[in-house]
Design a protein around this motif. Sequence first.
Motif, mmCIF file in Angstrom:
data_model
loop_
_atom_site.group_PDB
_atom_site.id
_atom_site.type_symbol
_atom_site.label_atom_id
_atom_site.label_comp_id
_atom_site.label_asym_id
_atom_site.label_seq_id
_atom_site.Cartn_x
_atom_site.Cartn_y
_atom_site.Cartn_z
ATOM 1 N N SER A 63 -14.087 -8.054 -4.271
ATOM 2 C CA SER A 63 -13.294 -7.480 -2.842
ATOM 3 C C SER A 63 -12.110 -6.884 -3.552
ATOM 4 N N CYS A 64 -11.745 -5.778 -2.391
ATOM 5 C CA CYS A 64 -10.470 -4.970 -2.734
ATOM 6 C C CYS A 64 -9.636 -4.931 -1.610
ATOM 7 N N GLY A 65 -8.487 -4.363 -1.841
ATOM 8 C CA GLY A 65 -7.542 -4.312 -0.951
ATOM 9 C C GLY A 65 -6.705 -2.998 -1.336
ATOM 10 N N PHE A 66 -6.211 -2.052 -0.531
ATOM 11 C CA PHE A 66 -5.250 -0.837 -0.865
ATOM 12 C C PHE A 66 -4.277 -0.905 0.173
ATOM 13 N N SER A 67 -3.243 -0.094 -0.369
ATOM 14 C CA SER A 67 -1.979 -0.136 0.311
ATOM 15 C C SER A 67 -1.217 1.299 -0.130
ATOM 16 N N SER A 68 -0.896 2.255 0.791
ATOM 17 C CA SER A 68 -0.351 3.315 0.350
ATOM 18 C C SER A 68 0.841 3.763 1.056
ATOM 19 N N PHE A 69 2.085 4.201 0.506
ATOM 20 C CA PHE A 69 3.094 4.331 1.351
ATOM 21 C C PHE A 69 4.001 5.362 1.004
ATOM 22 N N LYS A 70 4.462 6.561 1.931
ATOM 23 C CA LYS A 70 5.131 7.579 1.601
ATOM 24 C C LYS A 70 6.602 7.252 0.881
ATOM 25 N N GLY A 71 7.020 6.035 1.257
ATOM 26 C CA GLY A 71 8.340 5.668 0.582
ATOM 27 C C GLY A 71 9.519 6.544 1.038
ATOM 28 N N LYS A 72 10.234 6.937 -0.015
ATOM 29 C CA LYS A 72 11.340 7.367 0.230
ATOM 30 C C LYS A 72 11.306 9.190 0.137
ATOM 31 N N ARG A 73 9.993 9.430 -0.320
ATOM 32 C CA ARG A 73 9.765 10.867 -0.352
ATOM 33 C C ARG A 73 9.558 11.554 0.755
ATOM 34 N N ALA A 74 9.926 12.899 0.977
ATOM 35 C CA ALA A 74 9.909 13.670 1.831
ATOM 36 C C ALA A 74 8.459 13.891 2.524
ATOM 37 N N SER A 75 7.635 13.976 1.379
ATOM 38 C CA SER A 75 6.149 14.022 1.818
ATOM 39 C C SER A 75 5.164 13.493 0.783
ATOM 40 N N MET A 76 4.086 13.003 1.395
ATOM 41 C CA MET A 76 3.134 12.166 0.677
ATOM 42 C C MET A 76 2.181 13.005 -0.278
ATOM 43 N N GLU A 77 2.287 12.629 -1.487
ATOM 44 C CA GLU A 77 1.314 13.530 -2.738
ATOM 45 C C GLU A 77 0.423 12.436 -3.426
ATOM 46 N N ASP A 78 0.346 11.095 -2.980
ATOM 47 C CA ASP A 78 -0.664 10.209 -3.556
ATOM 48 C C ASP A 78 -1.823 10.128 -2.892
ATOM 49 N N CYS A 79 -2.970 10.214 -3.424
ATOM 50 C CA CYS A 79 -4.064 9.548 -2.910
ATOM 51 C C CYS A 79 -4.761 8.497 -3.427
ATOM 52 N N TYR A 80 -6.031 8.200 -2.707
ATOM 53 C CA TYR A 80 -6.599 7.107 -3.403
ATOM 54 C C TYR A 80 -8.224 7.285 -2.749
ATOM 55 N N ASP A 81 -9.145 6.583 -3.631
ATOM 56 C CA ASP A 81 -10.647 6.741 -3.094
ATOM 57 C C ASP A 81 -11.270 5.294 -3.641
ATOM 58 N N ILE A 82 -12.171 4.853 -2.784
ATOM 59 C CA ILE A 82 -12.824 3.622 -3.167
ATOM 60 C C ILE A 82 -14.391 4.038 -2.742
#
Length: 350
Positions: A93-112
Motif C-alpha cells: 500500500s502506498c501514500g503520497f503527499s506533495s506541497f509547494k511549501g515556501k517556494r513561489a512555484s511548484m517544481e516537484d512531481c511524482y508518479d505511481i
Amino acid sequence: MLCNANLRRAVVGVGGGVGRRELWKCIATSLNAKLRRTLCLTIRRFGANLRMMIDEGSAADRGAMVVAFPDKGNGEDGGYASGGFKSEDGKLSCGFSSFKGKRASMEDCYDIKMSKINGETVCLFGVFDGHGGSRAAEFLKEHLFENLMKHPQFTTNTKLAISETFQKTDLDFLDAESNTFRDDGSTASTAVFVGNHLYVANVGDSRTVVSKAGKAIPLSEDHKPNRSDERKRIESAGGVVMWAGTWRVGGVLAMSRAFGNRLLKQFVVAEPEIQEQEIDEEFELLVLASDGLWDVVPNEGAVSLAMTEEEPEAAARKLTETAFTRGSADNITCIVVRFHHEERDPDVME
C-alpha cells in the motif's frame, strides 16, 4: 507581544469548534487593537476551515504558528496534494503527499503506476524534483515509467531496462526542448517492484530509504559534486567543481547528475545508480522524497515518523508537514510504501 496561552486557545478554537463568544473573548485578551483586527479579518475569510498547528519540536520553536495543510488536495494549483492506493495483490500500500511549501512555484512531481506485464505484478514509484523550472520533472512524470514498461527487457533484465530507459528519456527531453531557451533539469528517485524484487534507481539528490527490521537503510546515495567519485568523473570529462555557497558543477548546479541541464550535459549525466533488493519479511516500509524533506529530516527520523502511522498516506502527510514546520525552504514531496507480508487480495482503494 502575544500571550502564548491565550494564543493557543485562539488557535485551537478556530479549528476545534469552540463557541464564537469564547473565541472572540480569547482573541480580545491576546492581541492589541491592530493585530486583533488582522486576525478577525483572517477568521472571517477562512472561517471554520482555517486550522493551526503548534510546532512542539523544540524549546526555541515552541509557540510558533503555522497554517496546517488542507484535508485533501489534487495539486492542480501546484499547492498541495495527497492520496493513497493498494496494489491489486495486497502486498503493498502506498501514500503520497506533495506541497509547494515556501517556494513561489511548484517544481516537484511524482508518479505511481501499478500494472501486470507478462503475468508479473509491477509497481513503480517516482519522485522528480525540478530545478530551473518544472518542465523536466513534468516530462519525467509523463514519460519515464511509460517508457520503462515498454522496454522489451523490463521484466527479464530490469537493471538494464532501467539504465537504458533513464538515459533515453533524458535524450528525449533534450530533443523536445531543443528549440526553447529553457535549460531546466530534474532529479529522479524511483522504486520499481517486479515480482519479489525491488530496484531503486537514483539520479540527483532526491533519496529513497527503507525500514528493514526497524533500521533505516538508504537505498540511494545523493549525487553531489563533492562526492569523490563524482568529482573525479566530472573533472575527467573536462568539468570543474567550484564552491559557490555550496559545491557546484561549473559553479552553477548543486548536484552532479540530473535529467536535462543541456548546457552542462557533458558533466551532469542521467545515468542512474541502481540497487537491487529481494523483498523478505524484514521489509517494513519505503520512503521516497525530494530534498525538501531530507534537508531537515534525517533518514532515521523519517522512518520513525512514518512508522507511527498505520496508513501510508497519513505517514506521507506527517513527513511533509514535519519538514515544513522544521523550516524546509523547498518544495516537499514524499511517497511512503508499506509492505504487507500476510495480506492477500484486498480490494483496491478508491
